[in-house]
Design a protein around this motif. Structure first.
Motif: not given
Length: 387
Positions: A63-75
């Protein structure tokens, strides 16, 4: 955190392959929300939610772990953000376009409520430490299922299904799941809304024995709820208001048929707590909820009771000096003097809330008390006979 995936159900001779999109939200080791495109409506999780959860437990490395979507949008830069939003709307335009347009209008309006709040919610980042968390419970499905079972009037195994729901409530209490009280509240609301109650009252007829047993179990479960040894005062106050509201309804079933007024008040023999209302002893309207209402006056702070349920070797030899002889038997074992149904309700509550050892200790004290009372009565009878 948020877990999402695709679950494939193999094809059978009569059904084609089923592909379901599943999402599960977790918070502090509890499943707090689930969605699945299978469309199955039930109180319990569908097989696809269970499959995805087990896959995450058994194969976490897949299961691939991802950052919270808010962190992804910030980048992302401006062009990436625009592309992200437009592709999202394109893929799911029939589902999210109305919401996307509404949010765009609110964001562009300076006086909108959304612009008064700093930041934005992120369901993938988890809840705050101070936020309440509880297992997911589909309240609408609970209500629909109970209403369906009640409408069947005891046929097609509906009584058995309702008893299974009661067993589920006890299972929740044992696991100390806060949904136990929520689920019992939903069940009770449907029971109180059963149109047969008003019909039986108008006709002057009594309910069937099987239906009566269901109401008795409902009352017993509320006794377990309010006798939770680790309740919060505000919780008990909320339950008491609910119980009084149901108790005041004209069609609420009586505790013992048409002879409810002859039963003794639950707390009239208690050596603890504030004195009860003397009118309650001869209260003419005792319903299936009356005992639970009276149990709200009970507590677990009595020192002797605490010693009984927490210590394996609690005897009168633990004390030096004057000790109340009524607290211990001839062999030094502790006794618990209380209205027997009340004491037994305490045992049931302890077992139901996951305290089997404490329940056994209290049950032994109750049995020893009954044996001592029986012995005293026998001695009195013999002495009276000789005299």
């Amino acid at each position: 955190f948020h877990l999402s995936g695709t679950v494939r159900e193999p094809a059978t001779s009569s059904e084609p392959e089923l592909v379901c999109n599943v999402s599960v939200s977790f918070d502090r080791c509890k499943i707090t929300a689930v969605t699945c495109t299978c469309g199955n409506k039930d109180i319990f999780y569908c097989a696809h939610v269970v499959a995805l959860s087990l896959y995450r437990v058994r194969k976490p490395e897949h299961v691939k772990l991802r950052l919270p979507i808010s962190e992804t949008l910030f980048q992302m830069n401006r062009d990436q953000l625009q592309k992200f939003v437009q592709y999202l709307i394109t893929v799911h335009h029939t589902e999210v376009l109305p919401t996307a347009q509404k949010l765009a209008d609110e964001i562009l309006s300076q006086n909108s409520e959304i612009n008064q709040v700093h930041g934005a919610p992120d369901p993938t980042a988890g809840a705050s430490v101070d936020d309440e968390n509880c297992w997911h419970l589909d309240e609408e499905q609970v209500q629909e299922q109970v209403k369906l079972f009640l409408s069947q009037g005891g046929y097609h195994g509906s009584g058995k299904q309702l008893n299974l729901l009661f067993s589920k409530v006890r299972e929740m209490l044992k696991m100390r799941d806060s949904n136990g009280a929520r689920m019992l509240t939903l069940i009770t609301e449907q029971f109180m809304g059963d149109p047969r109650l008003a019909l039986w009252r108008q006709q002057g007829t009594t309910m069937t024995d099987k239906y009566r047993q269901l109401w008795d179990e409902l009352g017993a479960l509320w006794m377990c709820i309010v006798l939770n040894p680790h309740y919060k005062p505000e919780q008990k106050g909320f339950w008491l208001r609910q119980l009084r509201r149901w108790n005041s309804v004209d069609v609420c079933p009586l505790e013992d048929g048409n002879h409810g007024s002859e039963l003794t008040n639950l707390t009239n023999a208690l050596p603890q707590g504030p004195p009860g209302n003397p009118d309650s002893v001869t209260r003419p309207h005792r319903t299936v909820f009356t005992r639970a209402i009276e149990a709200c006056d009970l507590h677990w702070q009595d020192p002797h009771l605490q010693h009984i349920i927490t210590e394996d070797h609690y005897t009168n030899y633990c004390y030096h000096g004057n000790v109340d002889s009524s607290l211990f038997g001839a062999r030094g074992w502790p006794l618990w003097h209380e209205h027997v149904p009340t004491a037994c309700a305490r045992v049931d509550a302890l077992r139901s809330h996951g305290y089997p050892k404490e329940a056994l200790r209290l049950a032994i004290a109750i049995v020893n008390t009954l044996r001592r009372q029986q012995q005293k009565q026998l001695e009195f009878f013999r002495a009276h006979k000789k005299g």
